[in-house]
Design a protein around this motif. Sequence first.
Motif, PDB file in Angstrom:
ATOM      1  N   ILE A  29       0.190  -0.777   0.128  1.00  0.00           N
ATOM      2  CA  ILE A  29       0.125  -0.359  -0.260  1.00  0.00           C
ATOM      3  C   ILE A  29       1.099   1.258   0.018  1.00  0.00           C
ATOM      4  N   LEU A  30      -0.004   2.414  -0.087  1.00  0.00           N
ATOM      5  CA  LEU A  30       0.643   3.800  -0.447  1.00  0.00           C
ATOM      6  C   LEU A  30      -0.156   4.325  -0.221  1.00  0.00           C
ATOM      7  N   ALA A  31       1.120   5.920   0.406  1.00  0.00           N
ATOM      8  CA  ALA A  31       0.307   6.392   1.145  1.00  0.00           C
ATOM      9  C   ALA A  31       0.618   7.559   0.863  1.00  0.00           C
ATOM     10  N   GLY A  32       0.531   8.905   0.687  1.00  0.00           N
ATOM     11  CA  GLY A  32       0.970  10.279   0.297  1.00  0.00           C
ATOM     12  C   GLY A  32       0.146  11.653   1.053  1.00  0.00           C
ATOM     13  N   ALA A  38       3.383  17.361  10.261  1.00  0.00           N
ATOM     14  CA  ALA A  38       3.319  17.154  12.138  1.00  0.00           C
ATOM     15  C   ALA A  38       1.727  15.966  11.258  1.00  0.00           C
ATOM     16  N   ASP A  39       0.827  16.404  10.991  1.00  0.00           N
ATOM     17  CA  ASP A  39      -0.036  16.363  11.314  1.00  0.00           C
ATOM     18  C   ASP A  39      -0.211  14.475  10.408  1.00  0.00           C
ATOM     19  N   SER A  40       0.224  15.072   8.966  1.00  0.00           N
ATOM     20  CA  SER A  40       0.090  14.060   8.327  1.00  0.00           C
ATOM     21  C   SER A  40       0.809  12.589   8.991  1.00  0.00           C
ATOM     22  N   PHE A  41       1.999  12.934   9.915  1.00  0.00           N
ATOM     23  CA  PHE A  41       2.568  11.661  10.412  1.00  0.00           C
ATOM     24  C   PHE A  41       2.022  11.028  11.497  1.00  0.00           C
ATOM     25  N   ALA A  42       0.748  12.010  11.927  1.00  0.00           N
ATOM     26  CA  ALA A  42       0.018  11.355  12.857  1.00  0.00           C
ATOM     27  C   ALA A  42      -1.086  10.102  12.016  1.00  0.00           C
ATOM     28  N   LEU A  43      -1.369  10.975  10.748  1.00  0.00           N
ATOM     29  CA  LEU A  43      -2.749  10.147  10.448  1.00  0.00           C
ATOM     30  C   LEU A  43      -2.279   9.048   9.764  1.00  0.00           C
ATOM     31  N   PHE A  44      -0.291   8.881   8.986  1.00  0.00           N
ATOM     32  CA  PHE A  44      -0.019   7.636   8.555  1.00  0.00           C
ATOM     33  C   PHE A  44       0.126   6.758  10.148  1.00  0.00           C
ATOM     34  N   ALA A  45       0.689   6.830  11.167  1.00  0.00           N
ATOM     35  CA  ALA A  45       0.316   6.156  12.127  1.00  0.00           C
ATOM     36  C   ALA A  45      -0.522   5.517  12.730  1.00  0.00           C
ATOM     37  N   GLU A  48      -1.137   3.093   8.879  1.00  0.00           N
ATOM     38  CA  GLU A  48      -1.098   2.216   9.430  1.00  0.00           C
ATOM     39  C   GLU A  48      -1.485   1.131  10.132  1.00  0.00           C
ATOM     40  N   SER A  49      -2.193   1.220  11.960  1.00  0.00           N
ATOM     41  CA  SER A  49      -2.720   0.410  12.766  1.00  0.00           C
ATOM     42  C   SER A  49      -3.893   0.152  12.211  1.00  0.00           C
ATOM     43  N   LYS A  50      -4.833   0.571  11.473  1.00  0.00           N
ATOM     44  CA  LYS A  50      -5.850   0.211  10.580  1.00  0.00           C
ATOM     45  C   LYS A  50      -5.740  -0.603   9.368  1.00  0.00           C
ATOM     46  N   LEU A  51      -4.501  -0.589   8.964  1.00  0.00           N
ATOM     47  CA  LEU A  51      -4.423  -1.903   8.219  1.00  0.00           C
ATOM     48  C   LEU A  51      -3.994  -2.923   8.894  1.00  0.00           C
ATOM     49  N   GLU A  52      -2.906  -3.117   9.846  1.00  0.00           N
ATOM     50  CA  GLU A  52      -3.097  -4.125  10.886  1.00  0.00           C
ATOM     51  C   GLU A  52      -3.944  -4.661  11.843  1.00  0.00           C
ATOM     52  N   GLN A  53      -4.464  -3.947  11.808  1.00  0.00           N
ATOM     53  CA  GLN A  53      -5.893  -3.893  12.329  1.00  0.00           C
ATOM     54  C   GLN A  53      -7.346  -5.278  11.946  1.00  0.00           C
ATOM     55  N   TYR A  54      -6.854  -3.980  10.395  1.00  0.00           N
ATOM     56  CA  TYR A  54      -8.390  -4.623   9.179  1.00  0.00           C
ATOM     57  C   TYR A  54      -7.154  -6.083   8.086  1.00  0.00           C
ATOM     58  N   ARG A  55      -5.949  -6.028   8.898  1.00  0.00           N
ATOM     59  CA  ARG A  55      -5.240  -7.137   7.822  1.00  0.00           C
ATOM     60  C   ARG A  55      -4.568  -6.893   6.325  1.00  0.00           C
ATOM     61  N   LEU A  58      -7.208  -2.205   2.402  1.00  0.00           N
ATOM     62  CA  LEU A  58      -7.591  -0.963   1.865  1.00  0.00           C
ATOM     63  C   LEU A  58      -8.143  -0.537   2.362  1.00  0.00           C
ATOM     64  N   GLU A  59     -10.079  -0.984   2.074  1.00  0.00           N
ATOM     65  CA  GLU A  59     -11.319  -0.493   1.720  1.00  0.00           C
ATOM     66  C   GLU A  59     -11.321  -0.135   3.473  1.00  0.00           C
ATOM     67  N   ARG A  60     -11.555  -1.232   3.936  1.00  0.00           N
ATOM     68  CA  ARG A  60     -12.441  -1.501   5.307  1.00  0.00           C
ATOM     69  C   ARG A  60     -10.800   0.028   6.621  1.00  0.00           C
ATOM     70  N   SER A  61      -9.447  -0.429   5.957  1.00  0.00           N
ATOM     71  CA  SER A  61      -9.301   0.865   6.954  1.00  0.00           C
ATOM     72  C   SER A  61      -8.852   1.992   6.442  1.00  0.00           C
ATOM     73  N   ALA A  62      -9.207   1.898   5.142  1.00  0.00           N
ATOM     74  CA  ALA A  62      -9.581   3.894   4.418  1.00  0.00           C
ATOM     75  C   ALA A  62     -10.750   4.025   5.091  1.00  0.00           C
ATOM     76  N   ALA A  63     -11.851   3.532   5.268  1.00  0.00           N
ATOM     77  CA  ALA A  63     -12.632   3.319   5.789  1.00  0.00           C
ATOM     78  C   ALA A  63     -13.203   4.221   7.340  1.00  0.00           C
ATOM     79  N   GLU A  64     -12.522   2.593   7.956  1.00  0.00           N
ATOM     80  CA  GLU A  64     -12.195   3.233   9.884  1.00  0.00           C
ATOM     81  C   GLU A  64     -11.630   4.507   9.829  1.00  0.00           C
ATOM     82  N   LEU A  65     -10.640   4.623   9.152  1.00  0.00           N
ATOM     83  CA  LEU A  65      -9.804   6.043   9.302  1.00  0.00           C
ATOM     84  C   LEU A  65     -10.284   7.516   9.179  1.00  0.00           C
ATOM     85  N   ALA A  66     -11.877   7.236   8.005  1.00  0.00           N
ATOM     86  CA  ALA A  66     -12.014   8.241   7.710  1.00  0.00           C
ATOM     87  C   ALA A  66     -13.423   8.868   9.035  1.00  0.00           C
TER      88      ALA A  66
END
Length: 158
Positions: A29-32, A38-45, A48-55, A58-66
Motif C-alpha cells: 500500500i502507498l500513502a501520500g 506533523a498532522d500527516s505523520f500522526a495520520l500515517f501512524a 498503519e494501525s488500521k491496516l494491521e487491524q484489518y489485515r 485498504l477499503e476497510r482501513s480507509a473507511a475506519e480512518l475516515a
Amino acid sequence: MAGDGQVTFGQTVVKQSARKIRRLYNDRILAGFAGSAADSFALFARFESKLEQYRGNLERSAAELAKDWRTDRILRRLEAMLIVLDKNATFLLSGNGDLIAPDDGIVAIGSGGPFALAAAKALATNTDLDARAIAEKSMAIAGEICIYTNARIVVEEL
C-alpha cells in the motif's frame, strides 16, 4: 503515486526534499499526504494501525480512518489530506470524513493538486503514456505553475 518535496511555512520554503509518500503494510500500500507534516505523520501512524487491524484491507482501513477522523475531536483538528492506494483501488481521505474513490483512478491533493490533476487527466485521455510517466509529467507541470510545488518529484509504484 508521485509527490513533490517542498515544505512551506506560510510563504517561505523551509524544505525542498521532503518525502511525502510512504510504503505501508509490507510494501503493498502507498500513502501520500498534503498539508501539515506533523498532522500527516500522526495520520500515517493511525492508518498503519488500521491496516494491521484489518489485515491490509485498504477499503476497510480507509473507511475506519475516515470515520475516526470525522468523529474524534482531536483528529478533526488535523490539517492534512491523504491519498492511499493498492493495486486495485485509490482513495482520497480528508478530515471532513471524505472517503472518495475517483472514477478514473486519478486524484491529487495539496496546493499544486488542481494543476497536477488537470494535467494527469489530459495526459491520460490524450496520450499513450503509462501511469508513471503521467504522474511524473503532471507533477512537473504543477511545479511550473504552483509556487508551493517544486520539481523534486518522488514516484513510488506498486
